[in-house]
Design a protein around this motif. Structure first.
Motif, PDB file in Angstrom:
ATOM      1  N   THR A  16      43.898  29.651  41.185  1.00 28.68           N
ATOM      2  CA  THR A  16      42.505  29.945  41.559  1.00 28.68           C
ATOM      3  C   THR A  16      42.263  31.453  41.607  1.00 28.68           C
ATOM      4  OG1 THR A  16      42.429  27.929  42.894  1.00 28.68           O
ATOM      5  CG2 THR A  16      40.708  29.562  43.294  1.00 28.68           C
ATOM      6  N   ILE A  17      43.248  32.189  42.190  1.00 24.47           N
ATOM      7  CA  ILE A  17      43.117  33.652  42.253  1.00 24.47           C
ATOM      8  C   ILE A  17      43.075  34.246  40.847  1.00 24.47           C
ATOM      9  CG2 ILE A  17      44.317  35.788  42.901  1.00 24.47           C
ATOM     10  CD1 ILE A  17      45.325  34.266  45.394  1.00 24.47           C
ATOM     11  N   LEU A  18      43.938  33.730  39.960  1.00 24.15           N
ATOM     12  CA  LEU A  18      43.957  34.219  38.584  1.00 24.15           C
ATOM     13  C   LEU A  18      42.633  33.947  37.874  1.00 24.15           C
ATOM     14  CD1 LEU A  18      47.557  33.242  37.417  1.00 24.15           C
ATOM     15  CD2 LEU A  18      46.655  35.545  37.744  1.00 24.15           C
ATOM     16  N   VAL A  19      42.090  32.739  38.074  1.00 24.22           N
ATOM     17  CA  VAL A  19      40.802  32.390  37.456  1.00 24.22           C
ATOM     18  C   VAL A  19      39.703  33.314  37.972  1.00 24.22           C
ATOM     19  CG1 VAL A  19      39.000  30.630  37.317  1.00 24.22           C
ATOM     20  CG2 VAL A  19      41.384  30.000  36.958  1.00 24.22           C
ATOM     21  N   LEU A  20      39.677  33.544  39.300  1.00 23.42           N
ATOM     22  CA  LEU A  20      38.662  34.412  39.889  1.00 23.42           C
ATOM     23  C   LEU A  20      38.826  35.855  39.403  1.00 23.42           C
ATOM     24  CD1 LEU A  20      38.524  33.067  43.556  1.00 23.42           C
ATOM     25  CD2 LEU A  20      36.767  32.836  41.799  1.00 23.42           C
ATOM     26  N   LEU A  21      40.089  36.313  39.344  1.00 34.36           N
ATOM     27  CA  LEU A  21      40.327  37.675  38.862  1.00 34.36           C
ATOM     28  C   LEU A  21      39.897  37.835  37.416  1.00 34.36           C
ATOM     29  CD1 LEU A  21      43.827  38.496  40.415  1.00 34.36           C
ATOM     30  CD2 LEU A  21      41.636  39.536  41.006  1.00 34.36           C
ATOM     31  N   PHE A  22      40.205  36.828  36.606  1.00 33.96           N
ATOM     32  CA  PHE A  22      39.787  36.874  35.204  1.00 33.96           C
ATOM     33  C   PHE A  22      38.270  36.894  35.092  1.00 33.96           C
ATOM     34  CE2 PHE A  22      38.320  34.504  31.475  1.00 33.96           C
ATOM     35  CZ  PHE A  22      38.830  35.299  30.464  1.00 33.96           C
ATOM     36  N   SER A  23      37.605  36.022  35.879  1.00 32.75           N
ATOM     37  CA  SER A  23      36.138  35.943  35.833  1.00 32.75           C
ATOM     38  C   SER A  23      35.519  37.252  36.287  1.00 32.75           C
ATOM     39  CB  SER A  23      35.642  34.790  36.716  1.00 32.75           C
ATOM     40  OG  SER A  23      36.173  33.557  36.287  1.00 32.75           O
ATOM     41  N   PHE A  24      36.035  37.790  37.426  1.00 31.67           N
ATOM     42  CA  PHE A  24      35.472  39.044  37.934  1.00 31.67           C
ATOM     43  C   PHE A  24      35.762  40.204  36.982  1.00 31.67           C
ATOM     44  CE2 PHE A  24      35.542  37.053  42.281  1.00 31.67           C
ATOM     45  CZ  PHE A  24      34.177  37.095  42.456  1.00 31.67           C
ATOM     46  N   SER A  25      36.978  40.206  36.405  1.00 35.47           N
ATOM     47  CA  SER A  25      37.322  41.261  35.451  1.00 35.47           C
ATOM     48  C   SER A  25      36.404  41.213  34.242  1.00 35.47           C
ATOM     49  CB  SER A  25      38.774  41.098  35.017  1.00 35.47           C
ATOM     50  OG  SER A  25      39.099  42.028  34.022  1.00 35.47           O
ATOM     51  N   TYR A  26      36.184  40.007  33.728  1.00 33.97           N
ATOM     52  CA  TYR A  26      35.301  39.827  32.578  1.00 33.97           C
ATOM     53  C   TYR A  26      33.884  40.267  32.919  1.00 33.97           C
ATOM     54  CZ  TYR A  26      32.652  37.373  28.963  1.00 33.97           C
ATOM     55  OH  TYR A  26      31.788  37.060  27.948  1.00 33.97           O
ATOM     56  N   TYR A  27      33.418  39.873  34.096  1.00 32.70           N
ATOM     57  CA  TYR A  27      32.065  40.202  34.540  1.00 32.70           C
ATOM     58  C   TYR A  27      31.927  41.708  34.781  1.00 32.70           C
ATOM     59  CZ  TYR A  27      27.669  39.681  37.080  1.00 32.70           C
ATOM     60  OH  TYR A  27      26.363  39.762  37.465  1.00 32.70           O
ATOM     61  N   MET A  28      32.950  42.322  35.429  1.00 31.66           N
ATOM     62  CA  MET A  28      32.876  43.747  35.747  1.00 31.66           C
ATOM     63  C   MET A  28      32.935  44.603  34.487  1.00 31.66           C
ATOM     64  SD  MET A  28      32.276  43.977  38.881  1.00 31.66           S
ATOM     65  CE  MET A  28      32.410  45.744  39.017  1.00 31.66           C
ATOM     66  N   LYS A  29      33.729  44.168  33.481  1.00 31.32           N
ATOM     67  CA  LYS A  29      33.777  44.920  32.229  1.00 31.32           C
ATOM     68  C   LYS A  29      32.415  44.960  31.560  1.00 31.32           C
ATOM     69  CE  LYS A  29      38.664  44.354  31.053  1.00 31.32           C
ATOM     70  NZ  LYS A  29      39.635  43.686  30.163  1.00 31.32           N
ATOM     71  N   ARG A  30      31.717  43.836  31.618  1.00 29.82           N
ATOM     72  CA  ARG A  30      30.373  43.802  31.032  1.00 29.82           C
ATOM     73  C   ARG A  30      29.410  44.652  31.841  1.00 29.82           C
ATOM     74  NH1 ARG A  30      28.834  37.688  29.476  1.00 29.82           N
ATOM     75  NH2 ARG A  30      27.121  38.781  28.464  1.00 29.82           N
ATOM     76  N   LEU A  31      29.563  44.639  33.173  1.00 35.39           N
ATOM     77  CA  LEU A  31      28.680  45.463  34.008  1.00 35.39           C
ATOM     78  C   LEU A  31      28.972  46.949  33.822  1.00 35.39           C
ATOM     79  CD1 LEU A  31      28.433  43.551  37.405  1.00 35.39           C
ATOM     80  CD2 LEU A  31      26.675  43.804  35.664  1.00 35.39           C
ATOM     81  N   GLU A  32      30.266  47.282  33.578  1.00 33.55           N
ATOM     82  CA  GLU A  32      30.619  48.685  33.360  1.00 33.55           C
ATOM     83  C   GLU A  32      29.904  49.254  32.139  1.00 33.55           C
ATOM     84  OE1 GLU A  32      34.834  48.956  33.190  1.00 33.55           O
ATOM     85  OE2 GLU A  32      35.098  48.654  35.350  1.00 33.55           O
ATOM     86  N   LYS A  33      29.675  48.400  31.126  1.00 32.84           N
ATOM     87  CA  LYS A  33      28.933  48.849  29.948  1.00 32.84           C
ATOM     88  C   LYS A  33      27.530  49.307  30.342  1.00 32.84           C
ATOM     89  CE  LYS A  33      31.201  45.889  26.517  1.00 32.84           C
ATOM     90  NZ  LYS A  33      30.974  44.804  25.528  1.00 32.84           N
ATOM     91  N   PHE A  34      26.907  48.560  31.264  1.00 35.89           N
ATOM     92  CA  PHE A  34      25.565  48.922  31.718  1.00 35.89           C
ATOM     93  C   PHE A  34      25.612  50.202  32.543  1.00 35.89           C
ATOM     94  CE2 PHE A  34      25.264  44.402  30.879  1.00 35.89           C
ATOM     95  CZ  PHE A  34      24.072  44.316  30.190  1.00 35.89           C
ATOM     96  N   SER A  35      26.677  50.359  33.353  1.00 35.69           N
ATOM     97  CA  SER A  35      26.821  51.587  34.140  1.00 35.69           C
ATOM     98  C   SER A  35      26.975  52.794  33.228  1.00 35.69           C
ATOM     99  CB  SER A  35      28.037  51.454  35.063  1.00 35.69           C
ATOM    100  OG  SER A  35      28.241  52.636  35.790  1.00 35.69           O
ATOM    101  N   VAL A  36      27.792  52.647  32.172  1.00 34.83           N
ATOM    102  CA  VAL A  36      27.978  53.730  31.202  1.00 34.83           C
ATOM    103  C   VAL A  36      26.666  54.021  30.480  1.00 34.83           C
ATOM    104  CG1 VAL A  36      29.138  54.367  29.057  1.00 34.83           C
ATOM    105  CG2 VAL A  36      30.434  53.281  30.893  1.00 34.83           C
ATOM    106  N   ALA A  37      25.916  52.948  30.143  1.00 38.25           N
ATOM    107  CA  ALA A  37      24.631  53.121  29.457  1.00 38.25           C
ATOM    108  C   ALA A  37      23.649  53.898  30.326  1.00 38.25           C
ATOM    109  CB  ALA A  37      24.049  51.760  29.089  1.00 38.25           C
ATOM    110  N   VAL A  38      23.623  53.585  31.629  1.00 39.49           N
ATOM    111  CA  VAL A  38      22.733  54.300  32.561  1.00 39.49           C
ATOM    112  C   VAL A  38      23.145  55.771  32.646  1.00 39.49           C
ATOM    113  CG1 VAL A  38      22.014  54.493  34.965  1.00 39.49           C
ATOM    114  CG2 VAL A  38      22.137  52.248  33.894  1.00 39.49           C
ATOM    115  N   ASP A  39      24.472  56.032  32.681  1.00 42.16           N
ATOM    116  CA  ASP A  39      24.960  57.420  32.701  1.00 42.16           C
ATOM    117  C   ASP A  39      24.516  58.168  31.444  1.00 42.16           C
ATOM    118  OD1 ASP A  39      26.165  57.108  35.140  1.00 42.16           O
ATOM    119  OD2 ASP A  39      28.119  56.572  34.311  1.00 42.16           O
TER     120      ASP A  39
END
Length: 425
Positions: A133-156
């Motif tokens: 469960t921890i691995l699934v959550l970490l994978f999901s959050f990692s996947y989600y955060m990587k996509r959000l980081e693109k938006f953060s970089v775009a805003v920068d």
């Protein structure tokens, strides 16, 4: 309340691909872990079952060796539900040796190995479930955060002034919508900065043009004033300089009035109030404004085919637009010349044609004459009074009313301006 929350969650999951993935992974993980737990319990129960068979075999073997004549009775007792009296007797016998229902699993020498085995299996299953469960959550959050980081970089990048974004979201959903909106915002900001830069250049150009337009008459007035104060002049010379000063002052006044109108128009301070009025009356009022100057040059203003046309327009500013064209026609027409005014009703527009037999305009200047402060290259234009604001104002006034202006001219023969106003609301 709970039902509404569930409906809302289902709605979000259906709409958002990322939530669909997380939901699918979670359900798949739960099913997989449930099957794993079920399988581990099945293995333990199967082991207990085999041990139970071995125990029954041991009991039957010992009893049938001791009393072979009672084999059938022993078999029925072991494999089938026994007599209650016999069970009660067995309980009493075992109670003497401390073996009863109060005996704990881990205290039962014949059962504790199953208990320990069952506990180890369950502990391993729970540990695996938690880690998975921890691995699934970490994978999901990692996947989600990587996509959000693109938006953060775009805003920068947007903050740094770099409006070329690389946000590629192939799946529909809220992140795709966010990427699309960020790209739209970047384009709008980029256009705004470009427009601000252009406006800055326009302001610089405007200041330069105004300075140029004001400099000449001010210099003339200053010179005339110096001559009047310092020189001994005859009455005729003094009147001449006063007359020329008055002329330059009038020119400045006209220039400043034109600049004020132009600046108010560009700043949106002038509100065009369109109302349904007869356009013919507005044209006649504009003609009345140039009759005095036309008489000075003995120019005949010929009015042809004036039709009654009720058009939505602002009478005051439309008259100003027509007057500017008429004034130019009179200014650049030859002495004893002619200016013709004609109206024509078209399918969607009313056209006003103003034609003169003056100096004409070179074709290469057609696109420039409607620009601010443009006055043309011919010597006669440069020698005559003017600031290059009139046609610019005319174009702006007509465009504010969804109209337009065009020009057709031949050098040395004359010029025709066509003004268009919509004949519908």
């Amino acid at each position: 309340m709970g039902r509404e929350v569930c409906k809302q969650m289902i709605k979000y999951i259906k709409r958002e691909p990322l939530l669909k993935k997380i939901f699918a992974i979670t359900i798949s993980s739960l099913i997989f872990m449930s099957l794993l737990v079920f399988y581990s319990h099945f293995l333990i129960m199967n082991s207990i079952h085999r041990q139970h068979i071995e125990l029954c075999q041991e009991i039957v073997g010992k009893l049938t060796i001791a009393e072979p004549e009672k084999e059938i009775k022993i078999i029925n007792t072991v494999l089938h539900q026994g007599d209650k009296n016999v069970i009660k007797h067995g309980q009493d016998v075992l109670n003497k040796y401390g073996y009863d229902v109060e005996t704990q699993m881990w205290e039962d020498s014949s059962f504790k190995k199953y208990f320990y085995k069952f506990s180890i299996y369950d502990l391993a299953s729970i540990t695996f479930i938690i880690l998975f469960t921890i691995l699934v959550l970490l994978f999901s959050f990692s996947y989600y955060m990587k996509r959000l980081e693109k938006f953060s970089v775009a805003v920068d990048h947007i903050i740094d002034g770099n409006f070329k974004l690389s946000l590629e979201e192939n799946e529909e959903g809220i992140l795709s919508q966010l990427a699309s909106r960020l790209q739209q915002m970047a384009k709008i900001l980029n256009l705004s900065l470009i427009n601000l830069a252009k406006e800055k250049e326009n302001i610089k150009s405007l200041v330069t043009d105004i300075s140029h337009q004001v400099k000449t008459p001010l210099s003339s007035i200053k010179l005339f004033n110096t001559l009047l104060l310092e020189e001994e002049l005859s009455k005729e010379e003094r009147e001449e300089f006063l007359f020329r000063s008055e002329k330059e002052i009038n020119k400045l006044e006209w220039l400043f009035n034109s600049l004020i109108k132009m600046s108010r128009m560009e700043a949106g301070m002038i509100e065009i109030k369109r109302e349904l009025r007869d356009l013919k009356e507005t044209v006649y009022e504009a003609i009345d404004g140039v009759k005095a100057k036309a008489r000075e040059k003995n120019i005949d203003i010929v009015v042809q085919n004036m039709i009654n046309a009720s058009v939505y327009h602002d009478p005051k500013w439309t008259k100003e637009a027509i007057f500017n064209v008429l004034e130019n026609a009179v200014k650049y027409a030859d002495e004893n010349g002619k200016v013709t005014v004609n109206m024509e009703l078209m399918e969607s527009y009313v056209r006003i044609d103003i034609q003169d037999n003056g100096i004409g305009i070179p074709e290469k200047e057609f696109n420039n004459i409607f620009k601010r402060f443009y006055r043309g290259q011919s010597k006669k234009v440069k020698a005559s009074e003017g600031s290059g604001v009139g046609l610019y104002l005319t174009r702006k006034i007509l465009e504010e009313q969804y109209g337009s202006i065009t020009v057709d001219s031949v050098e040395g023969i004359g010029t025709k301006f066509s003004l268009y106003l919509q004949n519908c609301k």
